[in-house]
Motif scaffolding. Structure first.
Motif, PDB file in Angstrom:
ATOM      1  N   UNK A 320      -1.620  80.742   5.508  1.00 54.16           N
ATOM      2  CA  UNK A 320      -0.529  81.714   5.641  1.00 54.16           C
ATOM      3  C   UNK A 320      -0.975  83.164   5.618  1.00 54.16           C
ATOM      4  N   UNK A 321      -2.134  83.459   5.073  1.00 54.30           N
ATOM      5  CA  UNK A 321      -2.553  84.851   4.973  1.00 54.30           C
ATOM      6  C   UNK A 321      -2.117  85.465   3.657  1.00 54.30           C
ATOM      7  N   UNK A 322      -2.397  86.777   3.470  1.00 51.99           N
ATOM      8  CA  UNK A 322      -2.093  87.422   2.184  1.00 51.99           C
ATOM      9  C   UNK A 322      -0.609  87.601   1.916  1.00 51.99           C
ATOM     10  N   UNK A 323       0.220  87.621   2.945  1.00 53.55           N
ATOM     11  CA  UNK A 323       1.679  87.783   2.770  1.00 53.55           C
ATOM     12  C   UNK A 323       2.380  86.597   3.423  1.00 53.55           C
ATOM     13  N   UNK A 324       2.426  85.470   2.731  1.00 56.13           N
ATOM     14  CA  UNK A 324       2.909  84.234   3.359  1.00 56.13           C
ATOM     15  C   UNK A 324       4.372  84.253   3.772  1.00 56.13           C
ATOM     16  N   UNK A 325       5.188  85.141   3.179  1.00 53.22           N
ATOM     17  CA  UNK A 325       6.611  85.162   3.493  1.00 53.22           C
ATOM     18  C   UNK A 325       7.005  86.348   4.364  1.00 53.22           C
ATOM     19  N   UNK A 326       6.037  87.061   4.901  1.00 48.76           N
ATOM     20  CA  UNK A 326       6.349  88.190   5.783  1.00 48.76           C
ATOM     21  C   UNK A 326       6.827  87.672   7.129  1.00 48.76           C
ATOM     22  N   UNK A 327       7.476  88.524   7.885  1.00 44.79           N
ATOM     23  CA  UNK A 327       7.986  88.110   9.195  1.00 44.79           C
ATOM     24  C   UNK A 327       6.856  87.676  10.119  1.00 44.79           C
ATOM     25  N   UNK A 328       5.737  88.393  10.092  1.00 49.89           N
ATOM     26  CA  UNK A 328       4.624  88.027  10.970  1.00 49.89           C
ATOM     27  C   UNK A 328       4.048  86.667  10.588  1.00 49.89           C
ATOM     28  N   UNK A 329       3.940  86.403   9.266  1.00 49.37           N
ATOM     29  CA  UNK A 329       3.409  85.113   8.832  1.00 49.37           C
ATOM     30  C   UNK A 329       4.356  83.975   9.213  1.00 49.37           C
ATOM     31  N   UNK A 330       5.660  84.185   9.015  1.00 52.28           N
ATOM     32  CA  UNK A 330       6.639  83.166   9.401  1.00 52.28           C
ATOM     33  C   UNK A 330       6.635  82.954  10.907  1.00 52.28           C
ATOM     34  N   UNK A 331       6.426  84.044  11.662  1.00 53.64           N
ATOM     35  CA  UNK A 331       6.361  83.926  13.115  1.00 53.64           C
ATOM     36  C   UNK A 331       5.177  83.090  13.567  1.00 53.64           C
ATOM     37  N   UNK A 332       4.028  83.273  12.908  1.00 56.90           N
ATOM     38  CA  UNK A 332       2.857  82.461  13.263  1.00 56.90           C
ATOM     39  C   UNK A 332       3.100  80.987  12.948  1.00 56.90           C
ATOM     40  N   UNK A 333       3.749  80.733  11.816  1.00 57.09           N
ATOM     41  CA  UNK A 333       4.049  79.337  11.460  1.00 57.09           C
ATOM     42  C   UNK A 333       5.020  78.731  12.460  1.00 57.09           C
ATOM     43  N   UNK A 334       6.065  79.491  12.816  1.00 61.42           N
ATOM     44  CA  UNK A 334       7.077  78.973  13.747  1.00 61.42           C
ATOM     45  C   UNK A 334       6.484  78.664  15.114  1.00 61.42           C
ATOM     46  N   UNK A 335       5.463  79.432  15.525  1.00 56.72           N
ATOM     47  CA  UNK A 335       4.843  79.228  16.838  1.00 56.72           C
ATOM     48  C   UNK A 335       3.786  78.130  16.824  1.00 56.72           C
ATOM     49  N   UNK A 336       3.354  77.696  15.644  1.00 53.23           N
ATOM     50  CA  UNK A 336       2.294  76.693  15.551  1.00 53.23           C
ATOM     51  C   UNK A 336       2.852  75.293  15.743  1.00 53.23           C
ATOM     52  N   UNK A 337       1.990  74.361  16.131  1.00 47.82           N
ATOM     53  CA  UNK A 337       2.402  72.975  16.303  1.00 47.82           C
ATOM     54  C   UNK A 337       2.858  72.376  14.976  1.00 47.82           C
TER      55      UNK A 337
END
Length: 449
Positions: A320-337
């Motif tokens: 998740x990175x250093x800020x797991x609940x940030x919008x960018x982190x959530x966006x990366x998760x949402x785009x991942x398989x």
């Protein structure tokens, strides 16, 4: 939208939608058809052993499991187990110094962080399709967070008695939904799981659930399909079971006893419909188990899938990175398989192998038949006990015969319960003429939330 409006619409003619009201409030159930669908013949509020007493048992349990009972004891010296749960809804309690504690608000607040996180993820991931078709595991967050609103977490004075039932149901079901392990049924099996034939006694006795609370979701299935007999179900299948403004079932919420056995005290059906503006709402509606009404059969069908079917575990999410609940982190998760496959919500998916695209070869009528068949039929989805399963070695080869001479139970084969989806019998013959039941959905309606 009120429960009364949902129920009245469900049993009205599909060409004439029933009246609807805005919002998501509950009102006392008065529709006879709806009460029978959910609770069985002759069951309703106010009777001994009725749905409200059953709900009180589950409410006592949920408050303890979410940690609020412990808070009541440590902060207010209140013993939750001493409250009169079996006779009424205990929404608030008076502690020392006349401090009133809103138990419902406290229970929901215990899950607020997860609710806010799932709601944020849902907004980043995508908007749900209008007809709730083609759902993916990551959509569980949108469905679950959509059960609650900001106002549900606020404390209440409970001055209006008519608001108490709705508050109670939403607090219980909303809290339990976030305590639950999430499961999703693939779209091709949604109708079969909802319309599964009644379970035999031995199968019901063998039900064991994977978690204290289990939330199961799937693509929308019309409520009418759940109570259809075999002929009506065949007509719905041939008509395409198109989804319009009528209420649909999206899943259920089931409880297990401490030893894993199904808790038949009560269950919940996840029901959805459109309001007068074309906006879609969904809610967890109490229902009782039983073979004498559609809602009870659906709950048993869910329990069988949870108990006997194979479920794939949630995938592992990327770092998740250093800020797991940030919008960018959530966006990366949402785009991942892994994110689309439900890893963020811990969703288990029913292991389903689609049937071959090519239909089996046509068969002629058997010799010696008294009267040649004119039409084919559909066989309802069902669970079959005692199916022989061949034992295989480490390389996947059968160690011996399964049905022929030399087959030995426990040595060359075992017996399991197996789920058989609906099957077309005699594909070489046409189906009997049917009348289309459902109209196409309105593609111009306002998108859902």
């Amino acid at each position: 939208m009120s429960v009364r409006s949902l129920l009245d619409t469900a049993f009205a003619q599909p060409q004439v939608p029933g009246s609807r009201v805005g919002g998501t409030d509950f009102v006392p159930l008065e529709s006879g058809a709806w009460k029978e669908f959910l609770f069985g013949p002759g069951v309703g509020p106010g009777r001994t052993g009725s749905w409200d007493r059953q709900m009180a048992v589950l409410w006592k349990r949920v408050v303890s499991e979410c940690g609020v009972a412990q808070q009541l004891a440590s902060k207010h010296n209140i013993d939750w187990d001493q409250a009169p749960h079996e006779s009424k809804a205990v929404l608030a309690l008076a502690g020392p110094d006349n401090v009133v504690v809103d138990v419902a608000a406290a229970s929901l607040t215990s899950q607020r962080e997860r609710w806010e996180l799932e709601r944020r993820f849902a907004r980043i991931h995508r908007r749900l399709p209008m007809d709730l078709s083609g759902l993916v595991p990551a959509d569980v967050g949108a469905l679950r967070s959509g059960l609650l609103e900001e106002r549900d977490f606020r404390t209440s004075t409970y001055q209006l008695e008519r608001d108490r039932v709705g508050r109670w149901v939403r607090a219980l079901s909303g809290t339990a939904a976030y305590l639950a392990a999430a499961h999703m049924v693939p779209a091709p099996l949604s109708l079969d799981v909802v319309t599964t034939a009644p379970l035999d006694e031995q199968t019901r006795a063998a039900l064991r659930l994977p978690a204290p609370w289990s939330l199961i979701t799937h693509d929308a299935v019309p409520l009418r399909a759940a109570e259809a007999d075999d002929d009506e179900l065949a007509a719905l299948v041939e008509a395409g079971v198109c989804i319009g403004p009528e209420p649909v079932i999206l899943g259920g919420l089931l409880a297990a006893q401490p030893d894993g056995r199904l808790d038949p005290t009560s269950g919940f059906l996840l029901i959805s419909a459109l309001d007068a503006r074309g906006k879609r709402y969904w809610m967890l509606q109490p229902a009782t188990y039983g073979d004498d009404h559609a809602g009870g059969r659906v709950l048993y069908g869910y329990a069988a899938q949870l108990a006997f079917a194979r479920w794939t575990p949630p995938p592992v999410l990327p770092a998740p990175g250093p800020r797991p609940h940030s919008r960018s982190a959530l966006g990366r998760i949402a785009a991942s398989e892994a994110g689309r496959s439900g890893g963020f919500h811990g969703v288990r998916v029913l292991d389903f192998t689609p049937p071959p695209e090519d239909p089996p070869e046509e068969r002629t009528a058997p010799a010696g038949a008294r009267r040649p068949l004119e039409f084919g039929t559909w066989r309802r989805a069902h669970w079959k006990p005692g199916v022989r399963i061949g034992i295989r070695d480490s390389e996947g080869r059968l160690v011996g015969p399964v049905y022929k001479d030399g087959a030995v139970e426990g040595t060359t084969f075992t017996r399991e319960r197996r789920f058989f989806p609906r099957t077309r019998i005699r594909r070489d013959l046409p189906l009997a003429p049917t009348t289309t039941v459902y109209e196409l959905s309105n593609s111009t309606a306002t998108p859902g939330r």
